[in-house]
Design an enzyme around this catalytic site. Structure first.
Site, PDB file in Angstrom:
ATOM      1  N   ASP A 205       5.432  -6.953  -1.399  1.00 54.04           N
ATOM      2  CA  ASP A 205       4.234  -7.537  -0.789  1.00 54.04           C
ATOM      3  C   ASP A 205       3.517  -8.386  -1.840  1.00 54.04           C
ATOM      4  OD1 ASP A 205       1.926  -7.936   1.027  1.00 54.04           O
ATOM      5  OD2 ASP A 205       2.921  -6.355   2.170  1.00 54.04           O
ATOM      6  N   HIS A 275       3.269 -12.739   2.528  1.00 58.54           N
ATOM      7  CA  HIS A 275       3.193 -11.515   1.724  1.00 58.54           C
ATOM      8  C   HIS A 275       4.106 -11.646   0.508  1.00 58.54           C
ATOM      9  CE1 HIS A 275       0.562  -9.154   4.326  1.00 58.54           C
ATOM     10  NE2 HIS A 275       1.185  -9.715   5.347  1.00 58.54           N
ATOM     11  N   GLU A 338       2.045 -12.323   9.417  1.00 59.89           N
ATOM     12  CA  GLU A 338       0.853 -12.894   8.781  1.00 59.89           C
ATOM     13  C   GLU A 338       1.186 -14.024   7.799  1.00 59.89           C
ATOM     14  OE1 GLU A 338      -2.222  -9.176   8.939  1.00 59.89           O
ATOM     15  OE2 GLU A 338      -0.708  -9.055   7.380  1.00 59.89           O
ATOM     16  N   TRP A 404       3.627  -4.801  16.431  1.00 60.54           N
ATOM     17  CA  TRP A 404       2.530  -4.163  15.672  1.00 60.54           C
ATOM     18  C   TRP A 404       1.159  -4.614  16.113  1.00 60.54           C
ATOM     19  CZ3 TRP A 404      -1.121  -6.237  12.201  1.00 60.54           C
ATOM     20  CH2 TRP A 404      -0.959  -7.595  11.867  1.00 60.54           C
ATOM     21  N   TYR A 429      -0.988   3.126  13.425  1.00 63.03           N
ATOM     22  CA  TYR A 429      -1.242   2.751  12.033  1.00 63.03           C
ATOM     23  C   TYR A 429      -1.966   3.902  11.345  1.00 63.03           C
ATOM     24  CZ  TYR A 429       0.466  -2.012  11.562  1.00 63.03           C
ATOM     25  OH  TYR A 429       1.266  -3.109  11.431  1.00 63.03           O
ATOM     26  N   ASP A 431      -3.100   4.043   8.277  1.00 61.49           N
ATOM     27  CA  ASP A 431      -4.196   3.739   7.351  1.00 61.49           C
ATOM     28  C   ASP A 431      -5.526   3.753   8.099  1.00 61.49           C
ATOM     29  OD1 ASP A 431      -3.095   1.494   8.625  1.00 61.49           O
ATOM     30  OD2 ASP A 431      -3.967   0.105   7.173  1.00 61.49           O
ATOM     31  N   TRP A 479       0.355   2.076   5.642  1.00 60.67           N
ATOM     32  CA  TRP A 479       0.037   1.019   4.680  1.00 60.67           C
ATOM     33  C   TRP A 479      -0.846   1.648   3.612  1.00 60.67           C
ATOM     34  CZ3 TRP A 479       2.937  -3.069   5.381  1.00 60.67           C
ATOM     35  CH2 TRP A 479       3.394  -3.365   6.664  1.00 60.67           C
ATOM     36  N   GLU A 481      -2.844   0.414   0.966  1.00 57.94           N
ATOM     37  CA  GLU A 481      -3.938  -0.200   0.197  1.00 57.94           C
ATOM     38  C   GLU A 481      -4.920   0.867  -0.286  1.00 57.94           C
ATOM     39  OE1 GLU A 481      -2.816  -1.411   3.046  1.00 57.94           O
ATOM     40  OE2 GLU A 481      -3.086  -3.592   3.202  1.00 57.94           O
TER      41      GLU A 481
END
Ligand code: ACM
Length: 768
Positions: A205, A275, A338, A404, A429, A431, A479, A481
């Site tokens: 990423d 990404h 994205e 998604w 998801y 996260d 995810w 982060e």
């Protein structure tokens, strides 16, 4: 003996058949047996018979075929962990036995199906394949465990079981934060006991490239390290901190083999053309921009795209060549999400190429890349998977779409004849936080509760019957982060993996959330036995306490997951099954201590939560218990004071940071005290960046502002210093003009303080 669905069987059988404790057939016993009703995921068909099988260290374990041995070994390993012994090793051989058998003659064509028969003498687990037998081993182990822990009997049952979906996946993002090989294996182990079979490994990423590619060593040497943002990016000597991590090819092979031995396919993902900052940082000639790049330490969507040169595609093919040699599974994920096209639009070179190729849109350019990779992978016997954006261009028929952004992409893709994996952000998801508890770790505060995940239906009603077979299954994505540690990864996955297991495996007719909640305490006990640390928050009691007109406090208790048996005390002791049951709002003195816990079958799900109520606490709110004024992009974020240690966590809307206390009792308030923290502003939001609101400041570092309602009149302001105190916080007291009654009280900070931002931690009303 007729088979019936589990739920029907549970309803129809008298409790006396649930007898336990000995292998004496049919003898009714006092304690109802629960083990066979604690299976997760719930099987297709379960019939209970009278009696049970003694199970102890003396129980013989048979697996005479080479292909039946791994399932027996898995069962023995799980039993070792839950019961502390290996079956068949007891000094005194008991009369009971367990056998695992591959039986090619079993009916049906599902390779993952299995059958279990248990009577007073033996348990027999059969399947046509080692994969099915593994699932049978897990079910048998679940029959040997319940909410009380290990059991010494197995109930007499016949179970016929097979999964609803072939793709039951979990995705781990090892790019944003890195996990050790051991942690990855722990996750794979957990997948086994949830009957999941696809591990999607997000390996690259903007923030990091995590897989060794021999031909291009800089991918890991340069792309595998970043400097964390904010204060955490510098050590005590003022030197830059490096956050690094990647898997060597030997480690990857080790993990692949580990997963294969457990019948789990790994789907590796290398995300292109977006990404891609870490790749471009390592090999700038692959980028569209000429600006030098570094792997980023911020989160969000970045504009850096691979360029569209043939040489770049050749480079990527060489990377994928090494990838397919490492991962023997059928699927390879190429990302595709994205990919904001600004750089391609701005690049004369890309535009000239598009013109020469007769391509009208940048998405067609992306599709051309996808088509080339699809051909490359197909020639190596692989199938391409991509995020649902790949559907926006021409897509080769064999490409599988991972839906998604919702289920619409999946619906559309299946309609066009593509295989689909449903993985919508709204339900799958991880996260996203599971509750609104102040004890949640950082993440995205739109909650994906256990119930929300459980209630997800992967096959949309409006998908035509002849397209339904294209829905391969479901996948939940972690995810990372906001998951700096494996503890946080575990918090995100458990207990939601149990709900995912049931969505992916069980038929919609056998699924019931209430029934799932009744079975979940046994799964929590299994987590304890296996050393899995689930989130506490779904099982917490939450409190809402406010001052009442009668001089008392009005106190409401609830549980976010839907458990209803909450027991509480007010005398400082731990609640027990005989403590008062919470039924309706309590009236308590304004100084009180409440201990409360959720009970199931007379036992607390975890230790009690403790709440200290004081007159001051009734006049206080935290960021977690206030509303966001607009809720445009809500996040739960931590400050940056240490690299590895504990950090303060705040709920904040980063587009419009503003916290609202609805109906704050201001009548006798002389001043408002604010405790304010500061976090790095570590977001790139691509086209959305312009939506970020910075309110104009009238002093050099901006002000804290109190308003009556988000758009109401200003009540008070206080200038801010350049930075918070050494502890990362700032305390401010804002005198308030005399008020009447209750008002919505709103707090925000003016000024553009990037690369940091002020955030509210706590607000307290100070009475006259
Ligand atoms: C994604 O969440 N960008 C696939």
């Amino acid at each position: 003996m007729a088979t019936s669905r589990v739920s029907a069987a549970l309803l129809l059988l008298p409790l006396s058949l649930f007898a336990c404790g000995t292998s004496t057939a049919g003898k009714p016993l006092a304690t109802p047996e629960s083990a066979s009703s604690t299976l997760i995921p719930i099987p297709t068909s379960l019939v209970r018979n009278r009696g049970s099988l003694r199970f102890d260290a003396g129980t013989a374990l048979h697996a005479s075929q080479a292909s039946s041995k791994p399932a027996a070994a898995l069962f023995a390993d799980l039993v070792k962990r839950s019961h502390g012994f290996a079956p068949g090793t007891g000094m005194k051989q008991s009369a009971s036995s367990i056998a695992f058998e591959i039986d090619p003659a079993l009916r049906g064509n599902n390779d993952e199906a299995y059958v279990i028969d248990i009577d007073a003498k033996r348990a027999l687990v059969r399947a046509r394949s080692a994969r099915g037998l593994q699932h049978g081993a897990v079910t048998l182990w679940q029959l040997a465990t319940d909410a009380n822990g290990p059991r010494s009997t197995l109930p007499a049952v016949r179970i016929e079981d097979a999964p609803r979906f072939a793709w039951r996946g979990a995705m781990l993002d090892s790019a944003r934060h890195f996990q050790s090989v051991d942690e990855v294996k722990r996750l794979i182990d957990a997948m086994v006991v949830h009957k999941l079979n696809v591990f999607h490994w997000h390996l690259t990423d903007d923030q990091g490239w995590r897989i060794e590619i021999k031909r291009y060593p800089k991918l890991t040497e340069v792309g595998g390290c970043r400097q964390p943002s904010g204060d955490a990016g510098t050590n005590a000597n003022g030197e830059p901190v490096r956050y690094c991590g990647w898997y060597t090819q030997a480690q990857i092979r080790d993990v692949v083999q580990y997963a294969a031995e457990r019948n789990i396919q790994i789907v590796p993902e290398i995300d292109i053309p977006g990404h891609a900052t870490a790749i471009i940082a390592a090999y700038p000639e692959l980028g569209t921009t000429t600006e030098p790049l570094k792997p980023v330490a911020e989160w969000g969507v970045f504009v850096n795209l691979l360029n569209t040169e043939d040489s770049t595609m050749v480079f990527m093919e060489q990377v994928f060549e090494e990838l397919v040699a490492l991962f023997p599974g059928r699927y390879v994920h190429i990302g595709g999400d994205e990919a904001v096209k600004d750089q391609w639009i701005a690049s004369p070179r890309v535009q000239a190429q598009m013109k020469a190729l007769g391509l009208k849109t940048e998405m067609q350019m992306q599709s051309r890349m996808v088509a080339r990779l699809e051909k490359f992978l197909a020639a190596r016997g692989k199938r391409l998977v991509g995020w649902d954006e790949i559907l926006e261009g021409e897509l080769p028929q064999s490409a599988t779409v991972m839906s998604w952004r919702g289920i619409e992409g999946g619906l559309q893709a299946a309609g066009k004849g593509h295989d689909v994996v449903m993985s919508p952000v709204s339900h799958l998801y991880l996260d996203y936080l599971q509750t609104e508890s102040p004890n949640e770790p950082p993440g995205r505060p739109t909650t994906v509760t256990l119930r929300k995940l459980y209630d997800f239906e992967p096959v949309p009603d409006d998908l035509a019957a002849d397209r339904r077979h294209h829905i391969l299954g479901v996948q939940a994505n972690a995810w990372t982060e906001h998951m700096r540690t494996y503890d946080r990864v575990q918090h995100a996955f458990f207990p939601r993996m149990a709900a995912l297991a049931e969505v992916g495996w069980s038929t919609s007719q056998t699924r019931s959330y209430d029934d799932f909640l009744a079975r979940l305490p046994a799964q929590l006990a299994r987590y304890r036995m296996l050393g899995i640390a689930p989130a506490r928050t779904p099982f917490e009691v939450s409190i809402d306490a406010s001052a009442a007109n009668d001089g008392l406090a009005s106190v409401s208790l609830s549980n976010a997951t839907g458990y209803r048996d909450i027991r509480y005390t007010t005398d400082g002791t731990e609640p027990t099954a005989t403590s008062p049951r919470y039924e309706a709002a309590l009236s308590l003195p304004q100084t009180a201590t409440v201990h409360a816990a959720v009970f199931v079958d007379g036992k607390p799900l975890q230790s009690a939560d403790r709440f200290a109520i004081t007159p001051a606490s009734l006049l206080e709110r935290t960021d977690e218990t206030m509303k966001m004024c607009t809720g445009a992009l809500k996040l739960r974020l931590e400050d940056d004071t240490t690299v590895d240690g504990e950090r303060a966590i705040f709920n904040v809307d980063i587009f419009n940071p503003c916290w609202e206390w609805v109906k704050a009792p201001l009548a006798s308030t002389r001043a408002v005290s604010l405790r304010v923290g500061r976090i790095p502003y570590y977001f790139q939001l691509a086209h959305d960046e312009s939506h970020r609101k910075f309110k104009p400041a009238s002093t050099p570092h901006g002000e804290a502002v109190l308003k009556a309602g988000c758009d109401g009149p200003t009540l008070a302001t206080a200038p801010l210093p350049a930075s918070p105190g050494a502890n990362g916080f700032l305390e401010l007291t804002l005198p308030l003009p005399a008020q009447t009654g209750s008002k919505d009280l709103c707090v925000y900070f003016t000024g553009d303080t990037r690369p940091a931002m002020w955030v509210l931690d706590r607000i307290r009303l100070l009475p006259h």
